[in-house]
Design a protein around this motif. Structure first.
Motif, mmCIF file in Angstrom:
data_model
loop_
_atom_site.group_PDB
_atom_site.id
_atom_site.type_symbol
_atom_site.label_atom_id
_atom_site.label_comp_id
_atom_site.label_asym_id
_atom_site.label_seq_id
_atom_site.Cartn_x
_atom_site.Cartn_y
_atom_site.Cartn_z
ATOM 1 N N ALA A 48 -7.409 20.657 1.931
ATOM 2 C CA ALA A 48 -6.152 20.928 1.222
ATOM 3 C C ALA A 48 -5.755 22.377 1.462
ATOM 4 C CB ALA A 48 -6.330 20.652 -0.258
ATOM 5 N N PRO A 49 -4.515 22.779 1.446
ATOM 6 C CA PRO A 49 -3.379 21.870 1.331
ATOM 7 C C PRO A 49 -3.097 21.205 2.680
ATOM 8 C CG PRO A 49 -2.583 24.107 1.528
ATOM 9 C CD PRO A 49 -4.101 24.171 1.512
ATOM 10 N N SER A 50 -2.666 19.983 2.620
ATOM 11 C CA SER A 50 -2.411 19.212 3.822
ATOM 12 C C SER A 50 -1.169 18.360 3.594
ATOM 13 C CB SER A 50 -3.612 18.309 4.109
ATOM 14 O OG SER A 50 -3.331 17.424 5.167
ATOM 15 N N PRO A 51 -0.386 18.141 4.634
ATOM 16 C CA PRO A 51 0.764 17.250 4.456
ATOM 17 C C PRO A 51 0.282 15.834 4.139
ATOM 18 C CG PRO A 51 0.502 17.850 6.764
ATOM 19 C CD PRO A 51 -0.494 18.652 5.992
ATOM 20 N N MET A 52 1.093 15.136 3.357
ATOM 21 C CA MET A 52 0.747 13.765 2.994
ATOM 22 C C MET A 52 1.386 12.805 3.993
ATOM 23 S SD MET A 52 -1.131 14.212 0.337
ATOM 24 C CE MET A 52 -1.224 12.746 -0.647
ATOM 25 N N GLN A 53 0.746 11.666 4.173
ATOM 26 C CA GLN A 53 1.300 10.624 5.036
ATOM 27 C C GLN A 53 0.931 9.267 4.479
ATOM 28 O OE1 GLN A 53 -0.499 11.521 8.807
ATOM 29 N NE2 GLN A 53 -2.400 10.504 8.327
ATOM 30 N N PHE A 54 1.758 8.267 4.776
ATOM 31 C CA PHE A 54 1.453 6.905 4.367
ATOM 32 C C PHE A 54 0.535 6.271 5.406
ATOM 33 C CE2 PHE A 54 5.426 7.114 1.818
ATOM 34 C CZ PHE A 54 4.863 6.781 0.600
ATOM 35 N N VAL A 55 -0.480 5.577 4.936
ATOM 36 C CA VAL A 55 -1.386 4.832 5.800
ATOM 37 C C VAL A 55 -1.308 3.374 5.381
ATOM 38 C CG1 VAL A 55 -3.777 4.530 6.529
ATOM 39 C CG2 VAL A 55 -2.914 6.825 6.035
ATOM 40 N N ALA A 56 -0.853 2.521 6.293
ATOM 41 C CA ALA A 56 -0.762 1.089 5.989
ATOM 42 C C ALA A 56 -2.154 0.566 5.673
ATOM 43 C CB ALA A 56 -0.149 0.334 7.158
ATOM 44 N N ASN A 57 -2.270 -0.207 4.584
ATOM 45 C CA ASN A 57 -3.584 -0.729 4.223
ATOM 46 C C ASN A 57 -3.628 -2.251 4.084
ATOM 47 O OD1 ASN A 57 -2.417 -1.211 1.743
ATOM 48 N ND2 ASN A 57 -3.553 0.357 0.668
ATOM 49 N N SER A 58 -2.474 -2.895 4.059
ATOM 50 C CA SER A 58 -2.479 -4.351 3.967
ATOM 51 C C SER A 58 -1.077 -4.882 4.205
ATOM 52 C CB SER A 58 -2.989 -4.809 2.598
ATOM 53 O OG SER A 58 -2.222 -4.230 1.568
ATOM 54 N N ARG A 59 -0.996 -6.177 4.401
ATOM 55 C CA ARG A 59 0.291 -6.829 4.596
ATOM 56 C C ARG A 59 0.274 -8.140 3.835
ATOM 57 N NH1 ARG A 59 0.390 -6.106 9.659
ATOM 58 N NH2 ARG A 59 1.605 -4.219 9.480
ATOM 59 N N VAL A 60 1.349 -8.391 3.103
ATOM 60 C CA VAL A 60 1.517 -9.651 2.396
ATOM 61 C C VAL A 60 2.514 -10.473 3.205
ATOM 62 C CG1 VAL A 60 2.307 -10.755 0.265
ATOM 63 C CG2 VAL A 60 1.085 -8.572 0.168
ATOM 64 N N VAL A 61 2.145 -11.688 3.542
ATOM 65 C CA VAL A 61 3.029 -12.578 4.292
ATOM 66 C C VAL A 61 3.231 -13.840 3.447
ATOM 67 C CG1 VAL A 61 3.367 -13.878 6.430
ATOM 68 C CG2 VAL A 61 2.108 -11.702 6.473
#
Length: 98
Positions: A48-61
């Protein structure tokens, strides 16, 4: 959990997984199914400090009718809890991507 859903018996599964997601980041309609990609917000770097990012963790189909029933049921549930489904609690803006 209800004993039936749409007149079909529901069998409880004690081993079903819980998935945590901060956001639904993508939606797709393909071959009669709605696909929703869920993601967790994580730091891009280990320190830290570090930029945040989204990490895909699942998919609903789900089938389109199933997704429509989910949307209606979730809307109704939130309203019953005193929440306005059209207004995000705490702001944050619209992070969903199409």
């Amino acid at each position: 959990m209800a004993n039936t859903a749409g007149g079909v018996p529901v069998v409880s599964n004690p081993f079903v997984s819980d998935i945590f997601a901060d956001e639904a980041i993508a939606f797709d309609l393909h071959a009669g199914t709605v696909r929703v990609t869920l993601a967790t917000l994580k730091m891009a770097e280990p320190a830290a400090p570090s930029p945040m990012q989204f990490v895909a963790n699942s998919r609903v189909v789900m089938t389109v009718p199933g997704a429509q029933r989910l949307a209606i049921a979730l809307f109704d549930f939130l309203k019953k809890q005193g929440l306005d489904p059209a207004e995000v609690v705490g702001g944050g803006g619209d992070t969903a991507r199409n």
